[in-house]
Design an enzyme around this catalytic site. Structure first.
Site, PDB file in Angstrom:
ATOM      1  N   LYS A  19       0.858  -1.187   0.000  1.00 34.23           N
ATOM      2  CA  LYS A  19       0.000   0.000   0.000  1.00 34.23           C
ATOM      3  C   LYS A  19       0.888   1.229   0.000  1.00 34.23           C
ATOM      4  CE  LYS A  19      -3.108   2.676   2.981  1.00 34.23           C
ATOM      5  NZ  LYS A  19      -3.825   2.749   4.273  1.00 34.23           N
ATOM      6  N   GLU A  70      -7.176  12.655  13.231  1.00 37.30           N
ATOM      7  CA  GLU A  70      -6.396  11.473  13.612  1.00 37.30           C
ATOM      8  C   GLU A  70      -5.395  11.759  14.726  1.00 37.30           C
ATOM      9  OE1 GLU A  70      -3.630   7.962  11.590  1.00 37.30           O
ATOM     10  OE2 GLU A  70      -4.781   9.345  10.331  1.00 37.30           O
ATOM     11  N   GLU A  97      -8.170  -2.791   4.199  1.00 37.83           N
ATOM     12  CA  GLU A  97      -7.379  -1.559   4.269  1.00 37.83           C
ATOM     13  C   GLU A  97      -7.240  -1.090   5.710  1.00 37.83           C
ATOM     14  OE1 GLU A  97      -7.668   3.123   2.783  1.00 37.83           O
ATOM     15  OE2 GLU A  97      -9.028   1.616   1.936  1.00 37.83           O
ATOM     16  N   GLU A 106     -12.158  10.843  -3.645  1.00 33.86           N
ATOM     17  CA  GLU A 106     -11.904  10.822  -2.204  1.00 33.86           C
ATOM     18  C   GLU A 106     -11.022  11.996  -1.798  1.00 33.86           C
ATOM     19  OE1 GLU A 106      -9.341   8.153   0.943  1.00 33.86           O
ATOM     20  OE2 GLU A 106     -10.674   7.074  -0.427  1.00 33.86           O
ATOM     21  N   LYS A 143     -11.663  15.321   0.833  1.00 36.52           N
ATOM     22  CA  LYS A 143     -10.779  15.656   1.953  1.00 36.52           C
ATOM     23  C   LYS A 143     -10.280  17.101   1.892  1.00 36.52           C
ATOM     24  CE  LYS A 143      -9.322  10.895   2.786  1.00 36.52           C
ATOM     25  NZ  LYS A 143      -8.229   9.890   2.662  1.00 36.52           N
TER      26      LYS A 143
END
Length: 446
Positions: free
Chosen positions: A202, A252, A296, A428, A432
């Site tokens: 990834k 996060e 994921e 996506e 964001k």
């Protein structure tokens, strides 16, 4: 170059720190009253911190940057002259952050942002639900209680928080992309080919926008709008030198350490929000049930557990759930542990998580360097604070931007795996960008 090059050394210096109570104030009111800050931090269930000037500034470069910052800050804290009964919330803190790559150049739009930079503010104002405190820190051979008292008096004389409502958004005049859609398709195709070839599992690729505003950027207004829209996120603003401000509202948490209790978590896999409650629930159900999204997410959670293994014990994983924000939804798994290590040791162990770098880490970082068409600088890197006990909180600098006058550069990225679709990942990334763009764009009735 030595990691502490450019840092003033004063082995005989003392840190003198004093705190007084001041009238209650909001974070935006403080920023409007006291002017352009050096650092700002506001985390959920944490005091808000606004810092001005620098009693001490620590910078570092190279792969040992985390240890260099910790060691220099420890030297400063060891010399501290501070009353034992001072409020814990108002304790001196170093606030700052790191670049994503240890070879960060600090040029172009990132001029003034070294590979690591932390400030112990000369003037630090902390707001909590219980009150507001002013802390003044002085460090050096000439630091004294008298000079600190003079600064406290000066700040208190002009401490009249400006609590006017948030202003009108400045408006967006022009937007230019650092990565075109065609370039993005090529980048994702090249990355997925390397993934299928077994080079990596990834990689997280990012983009940036160059935005021109109609009126100058206002940090108090920007942080207030972000706080209203994203109350559960970590808001920050960092200005290690005169020039641009790096700011954002990150969803996060990288890590929090408090008295050996460690909190972190895996935040990975993303879908949008629905236009109706039913559509929103369907998207959340898809996020939970999709094998792609679950894989994921679990890859990130497992890697974080592995990264903690060398610096923490009793690692425990909580129940996976959907975390819904204003424009997107993520899968989230809380992770707790215990550690006697300094929070910066935990930060070093965890950065970069697979959610912002990839797997394996070294291969992913190599692909990022070879692929991205811009310098991500401090984007997606650790930002936060720490104190003399080695406690602190760091977030991953997502939903973030550089701002200077009428120029703003927002950043956003997406995780690329073997079956990633370039167009879906493009959409996506656009989602964001919204938290930052919404701060500046004017609505139809404005």
């Amino acid at each position: 170059m030595d990691s502490r090059e450019g840092v003033a050394r004063a082995d005989s210096a003392t840190l003198v720190s004093r705190t007084v109570r001041v009238p209650d104030a909001s974070l935006s009111g403080l920023l409007r009253t006291l002017g352009k800050p050096t650092v700002v931090w506001a985390g959920p269930s944490e005091p808000s911190v606004a810092g001005y000037g620098a009693a001490v500034q620590v910078t570092a470069d190279g792969p040992d940057r985390f240890a260099a910052v910790r060691e220099r800050a420890s030297e400063v804290f060891e010399s501290a002259d501070r009353p034992a009964d001072a409020p814990a919330a108002a304790r001196p803190r170093f606030v700052g952050g790191f670049a994503f790559h240890d070879g960060h150049a600090g040029t172009g739009p990132w001029d003034g942002f070294p590979t690591a930079a932390f400030v112990l503010p000369h003037v630090q104002v902390v707001t909590t639900s219980e009150g507001t405190w002013l802390t003044v820190n002085a460090h050096g051979a000439n630091a004294s209680e008298a000079t600190v008292a003079e600064t406290i008096t000066s700040v208190r004389e002009r401490f009249d928080p400006d609590e006017r409502p948030v202003g009108r958004p400045p408006g967006v005049v022009e937007t230019a992309r650092t990565t075109s859609r065609a370039e993005w398709r090529e980048q994702v195709a090249a990355a997925t080919e390397r993934i299928r070839a077994g080079e990596l599992e990834k990689v997280v690729l990012a983009q940036a926008l160059d935005v021109t505003l109609a009126d100058a950027f206002s940090l108090p207004d920007a942080l207030q709008r972000l706080g209203d829209a994203y109350p559960s996120c970590f808001r920050f603003a960092l200005r290690p030198a005169d020039g641009a401000t790096f700011f954002g509202a990150s969803p996060e948490r990288l890590v929090t350490r408090e008295d050996a209790d460690v909190r972190t978590g895996a935040l990975a896999a993303t879908v949008g929000r629905g236009e109706t409650p039913d559509a929103d629930r369907r998207l959340a159900a898809d996020l939970r049930s999709s094998a792609k999204y679950r894989h994921e997410h679990e890859v990130v959670a497992e890697r974080i557990r592995e990264q903690l293994a060398d610096v923490a014990t009793a690692v425990e994983t909580g129940e996976r759930r959907v975390r819904a924000l204003e424009t997107v939804q993520h899968l989230f798994t809380p992770i707790a542990a215990s550690s006697d290590a300094h929070v910066l040791d935990l930060v070093e162990a965890l950065h970069p998580t697979p959610a912002v770098g990839g797997l394996p880490p070294d291969a992913a970082l190599r692909v990022i360097r070879e692929t991205e068409t811009f310098d991500r600088g401090w984007y997606a890197a650790p930002v936060g604070w720490f104190d003399a006990a080695g406690d602190g909180t760091f977030a991953v600098a997502l939903r973030s931007a550089l701002a200077d006058g009428t120029r703003v550069r927002p950043f956003a990225g997406a995780g690329i795996v073997a079956d990633s679709d370039p167009d879906a990942e493009w959409e996506e990334v656009q989602l964001k960008y919204r938290p930052i763009l919404d701060v500046f764009e004017r609505g139809e009735r404005e």
